[in-house]
Design a protein around this motif. Sequence first.
Motif, PDB file in Angstrom:
ATOM      1  N   ALA A   1      41.077  40.565  37.505  1.00 14.55           N
ATOM      2  CA  ALA A   1      42.083  40.464  38.704  1.00 14.55           C
ATOM      3  C   ALA A   1      43.476  41.095  38.184  1.00 14.55           C
ATOM      4  N   ALA A   2      44.068  40.758  37.064  1.00 11.19           N
ATOM      5  CA  ALA A   2      45.409  41.380  36.559  1.00 11.19           C
ATOM      6  C   ALA A   2      45.345  42.967  36.354  1.00 11.19           C
ATOM      7  N   LEU A   3      43.975  43.394  35.856  1.00 18.10           N
ATOM      8  CA  LEU A   3      43.941  44.893  35.579  1.00 18.10           C
ATOM      9  C   LEU A   3      44.086  45.495  37.039  1.00 18.10           C
ATOM     10  N   LYS A   4      43.385  44.741  38.041  1.00 20.93           N
ATOM     11  CA  LYS A   4      43.449  45.466  39.531  1.00 20.93           C
ATOM     12  C   LYS A   4      44.634  45.383  40.072  1.00 20.93           C
ATOM     13  N   GLN A   5      45.666  44.216  39.795  1.00 23.32           N
ATOM     14  CA  GLN A   5      46.994  44.035  40.098  1.00 23.32           C
ATOM     15  C   GLN A   5      47.946  45.086  39.688  1.00 23.32           C
ATOM     16  N   TRP A   6      47.771  45.556  38.400  1.00 28.88           N
ATOM     17  CA  TRP A   6      48.803  46.198  37.745  1.00 28.88           C
ATOM     18  C   TRP A   6      48.215  47.526  37.491  1.00 28.88           C
ATOM     19  N   LEU A   7      46.977  47.867  37.330  1.00 30.50           N
ATOM     20  CA  LEU A   7      46.710  49.189  37.173  1.00 30.50           C
ATOM     21  C   LEU A   7      46.022  49.961  38.458  1.00 30.50           C
ATOM     22  N   GLY A   8      45.696  48.964  39.529  1.00 34.50           N
ATOM     23  CA  GLY A   8      44.815  49.679  40.537  1.00 34.50           C
ATOM     24  C   GLY A   8      43.351  50.013  40.202  1.00 34.50           C
ATOM     25  N   ALA A   9      42.988  51.013  39.844  1.00 38.08           N
ATOM     26  CA  ALA A   9      41.772  51.306  39.485  1.00 38.08           C
ATOM     27  C   ALA A   9      41.632  52.021  38.239  1.00 38.08           C
ATOM     28  N   PRO A  10      40.286  51.984  37.645  1.00 35.27           N
ATOM     29  CA  PRO A  10      40.351  52.953  36.394  1.00 35.27           C
ATOM     30  C   PRO A  10      40.851  54.475  36.937  1.00 35.27           C
ATOM     31  N   ALA A  11      41.300  54.876  35.778  1.00 35.19           N
ATOM     32  CA  ALA A  11      41.880  56.513  35.644  1.00 35.19           C
ATOM     33  C   ALA A  11      42.768  56.765  36.974  1.00 35.19           C
ATOM     34  N   ALA A  12      43.318  55.567  37.450  1.00 40.94           N
ATOM     35  CA  ALA A  12      44.440  55.817  38.518  1.00 40.94           C
ATOM     36  C   ALA A  12      45.769  56.284  38.045  1.00 40.94           C
ATOM     37  N   GLY A  13      45.940  56.475  36.640  1.00 39.46           N
ATOM     38  CA  GLY A  13      47.146  56.986  36.318  1.00 39.46           C
ATOM     39  C   GLY A  13      48.429  55.981  36.481  1.00 39.46           C
TER      40      GLY A  13
ATOM     41  N   ILE B   1      52.622  50.928  29.259  1.00 34.27           N
ATOM     42  CA  ILE B   1      51.839  49.917  29.258  1.00 34.27           C
ATOM     43  C   ILE B   1      52.310  48.836  30.397  1.00 34.27           C
ATOM     44  N   ARG B   2      51.466  48.653  31.209  1.00 29.64           N
ATOM     45  CA  ARG B   2      51.890  47.724  32.445  1.00 29.64           C
ATOM     46  C   ARG B   2      51.504  46.287  32.330  1.00 29.64           C
ATOM     47  N   LEU B   3      50.682  45.862  31.378  1.00 27.69           N
ATOM     48  CA  LEU B   3      50.001  44.597  31.442  1.00 27.69           C
ATOM     49  C   LEU B   3      49.498  44.401  29.909  1.00 27.69           C
TER      50      LEU B   3
ATOM     51  N   GLN C   1      46.683  55.810  23.229  1.00 23.90           N
ATOM     52  CA  GLN C   1      48.007  56.452  22.853  1.00 23.90           C
ATOM     53  C   GLN C   1      47.882  57.675  23.973  1.00 23.90           C
ATOM     54  N   SER C   2      46.779  58.322  24.396  1.00 29.91           N
ATOM     55  CA  SER C   2      46.828  59.595  24.990  1.00 29.91           C
ATOM     56  C   SER C   2      46.604  59.358  26.588  1.00 29.91           C
ATOM     57  N   GLY C   3      46.122  57.926  26.622  1.00 31.50           N
ATOM     58  CA  GLY C   3      45.927  57.595  28.262  1.00 31.50           C
ATOM     59  C   GLY C   3      44.496  57.897  28.483  1.00 31.50           C
ATOM     60  N   ASP C   4      43.809  58.199  27.857  1.00 33.13           N
ATOM     61  CA  ASP C   4      42.158  58.651  28.015  1.00 33.13           C
ATOM     62  C   ASP C   4      41.469  57.394  28.084  1.00 33.13           C
ATOM     63  N   ILE C   5      41.947  56.057  27.969  1.00 34.09           N
ATOM     64  CA  ILE C   5      41.266  54.895  28.299  1.00 34.09           C
ATOM     65  C   ILE C   5      42.389  54.110  28.754  1.00 34.09           C
ATOM     66  N   ASP C   6      41.958  53.026  29.843  1.00 34.78           N
ATOM     67  CA  ASP C   6      43.014  52.157  30.409  1.00 34.78           C
ATOM     68  C   ASP C   6      43.276  50.810  29.730  1.00 34.78           C
ATOM     69  N   VAL C   7      42.205  50.486  29.026  1.00 34.43           N
ATOM     70  CA  VAL C   7      42.395  49.075  28.514  1.00 34.43           C
ATOM     71  C   VAL C   7      42.046  49.051  26.995  1.00 34.43           C
ATOM     72  N   ILE C   8      42.708  48.409  26.212  1.00 38.59           N
ATOM     73  CA  ILE C   8      42.155  48.084  24.689  1.00 38.59           C
ATOM     74  C   ILE C   8      42.258  46.600  24.326  1.00 38.59           C
ATOM     75  N   ALA C   9      41.175  46.156  24.272  1.00 34.63           N
ATOM     76  CA  ALA C   9      41.133  44.636  23.774  1.00 34.63           C
ATOM     77  C   ALA C   9      41.157  44.521  22.098  1.00 34.63           C
ATOM     78  N   ALA C  10      41.860  43.837  21.737  1.00 32.76           N
ATOM     79  CA  ALA C  10      42.291  43.983  20.218  1.00 32.76           C
ATOM     80  C   ALA C  10      42.728  42.802  19.822  1.00 32.76           C
TER      81      ALA C  10
ATOM     82  N   LEU D   1      32.856  46.613  34.540  1.00 40.45           N
ATOM     83  CA  LEU D   1      33.425  46.589  35.813  1.00 40.45           C
ATOM     84  C   LEU D   1      34.028  47.903  36.123  1.00 40.45           C
ATOM     85  N   GLY D   2      33.654  48.742  35.069  1.00 42.70           N
ATOM     86  CA  GLY D   2      34.062  50.298  35.586  1.00 42.70           C
ATOM     87  C   GLY D   2      35.583  50.754  34.768  1.00 42.70           C
ATOM     88  N   TRP D   3      36.216  49.933  33.887  1.00 39.65           N
ATOM     89  CA  TRP D   3      37.352  50.392  33.225  1.00 39.65           C
ATOM     90  C   TRP D   3      36.916  50.972  32.251  1.00 39.65           C
ATOM     91  N   ARG D   4      37.927  52.050  31.700  1.00 42.26           N
ATOM     92  CA  ARG D   4      37.692  52.814  30.541  1.00 42.26           C
ATOM     93  C   ARG D   4      38.526  51.890  29.725  1.00 42.26           C
TER      94      ARG D   4
END
Length: 692
Positions: A211-223, A293-295, A271-280, A247-250
């Motif tokens: 839900a937080a990803l949808k709120q702050w990033l909108g959609a996968p690869a939305a820029g 980084i929005r979230l 770093q290059s923006g080729d993925i939306d989310v990194i879990a670490a 769920l469709g996120w990169r």
Amino acid sequence: MQLYDWQREVIDELMRGSGRVLVVAPTGGGKSLCFQQPAAELDGVALVITPLISLMADQVASLDARGIPATYLATSLPADENRRREQAALAGELKLLYVAPERLASERFVEEVLMRLPLSLVAVDEAHCISHWGHDFRPDYLQLGDLIERLQPPRLIACTATATPTVRREIVERLRMPDARQVLRGFARRNLQFSVEEASGAKAKERRIAAALKQWLGAPAAGRGGAIVYTGSRRNAELVAASMRELGWRAAHYHAGMTGDERTEAQGLFQSGDIDVIAATNAFGMGIDRADIRLVVHHALPESVEAYYQEVGRAGRDGEPAAGLLLIADPDITLRFRLIALDEELPPEQALHRRELLRSMIGYAASAACRHDQILDYFEDVAEELGGCGHCDNCIAAAAGRLGAEPDETASADAVRAALKAIRELPFAVGASVLSSYLAGASTAQVRRYDWQARETFGALGPLDEGRVRQALRRFLAAGLLALELEHSTLRITRRGADVASGQRENPVRLPPALAAVRGAPDSLGGDDLRLFEQLREWRLEQARAAGIPAYGVCQDVTLRAIAAARPASADELIAIPGMGPARVERYGAEILALLRDGGAPPASSATPPPSSPRSDPSAEGRSFSEYQLEVRRTHPRAWERWSDEEDAHVVQLAASGKGVDDIAAELGRQPRAIGLRMVKLGLIEEAPAEA
């Protein structure tokens, strides 16, 4: 290049003042410019000591792009390449030379290179690593004091993003610069929106993250930027990344168990923006230079306020709005204390200090004060205190009138003492969930199982609902009035807590503010409203059992009271009830509205409650709970024993082989319900089975 006033202050002190400066500013706040600009202008070579090769490489590349000659030395480079770079420094071809602290242990390097360099300055990055009391102590940093004595650099600057007053004192002492100018700036990150939310269990956390990803990033690869999810374990990093990909996120994961090439690839993609989310895990982050980084989500409680602020500070470096979401649950708190206890290499005084840091983190999460001001106060950056940021979860709740006034320590004293006495007088210790119900006066199944609803101290904190009582217990834990017994994850009163209870010590805790009264939600209900409230509570219990989560995770009592009194007839009216946000309305709204329309009859789609039986209720035959335990252990000999990592691994292995809950329970000697809940926690199934 545009400089902030505090950066000019640092550079002026370094070049024209004492030449000794300690800079404490948040991640991405511009600390490196404070030594890079002087190094470019001064004669000689600046020695920069920093722990991460990736950070060195990024900064050297940035300096080269600006026309400032710089290089770094690393064990990953061929020996002849390192020698070539050393010679370039000795020949005066460089302005900055980056090295890791481990290299300084080489006497050849010190004698043949450093002692011969015309040093313009020495910069110690991540200086908190020198402190035993810091959150990231590194023994290699301890040699720096002796090295500085030998080198006698004309200028010395130490930089860190996180340092409490105690850590700052140790930094200047160990670096032999007791009279250094200390500059604290930039902690007030007004563009960050902080919030802390209760979320227990893997699936509940993943839903909240989605839900937080949808709120702050909108959609996968939305820029619209990227997100970091910090987890407490490598396995959770992999599970969260996999869940977000479904769920469709990169999404990718990152942790120390990966190969160097795998980590480099994951970091490069993010770093290059080729993925939306990194879990670490906390292995990720140093040297990350991504401004959008929005979230930043913390999947589990961090080990300290310092670690938390360093990690959440990676959001919003472009100055645009960004969010830090901290998810908290009692099992995560227990796990943090357990990890400290299991670290056999940790000296006792450091273990004690790490527990104190953790208590401070718990206190931050349980506070009702402005999140920003809490952090500024923690680091004693009083010059930047905001008097309320206006957009953290606590400020928003206060502005909306959802919180009552918080009583101070004096006003809270009688209730705190009553609660501590109630805990002390219980016949045996229990966990936070049962204790919260007991102190709130909630006659839950577990409370009734112990027959505690008849005790005189039942409901000692009755004006507060279970959620607020849980918050109060965390404040008690943070203040050292309670301690966790790790073997059984139970809470016990400490000596300090006993002294407060008896009045020998002043009360150090404020009780959480009660949720403010809302339209149609009086403290007491009567008649049909009261009957409806009890039916809503029964419905909530069914939902909680089916999902394997605490009842308060579905809805809190104050929210159910408001629903019973207001009787909303539509989703729009339901969402107006405090505590019923969009996620809850989406998940439970249809069933709640159906229950209200039917006058309280459970809707057909409700979760099926576990059938009751004398076996599941010791009071049915007048038995004590101990007798009930003995009976259960005849068929499930390991019931109620502490779970171990090895047993978790065994559960995972058995589930992978195709065995179900009952088969695994039989093999491990545990109750099927306990196995089901454990499998939910391990992410093996989505819902625990109802108990038969």
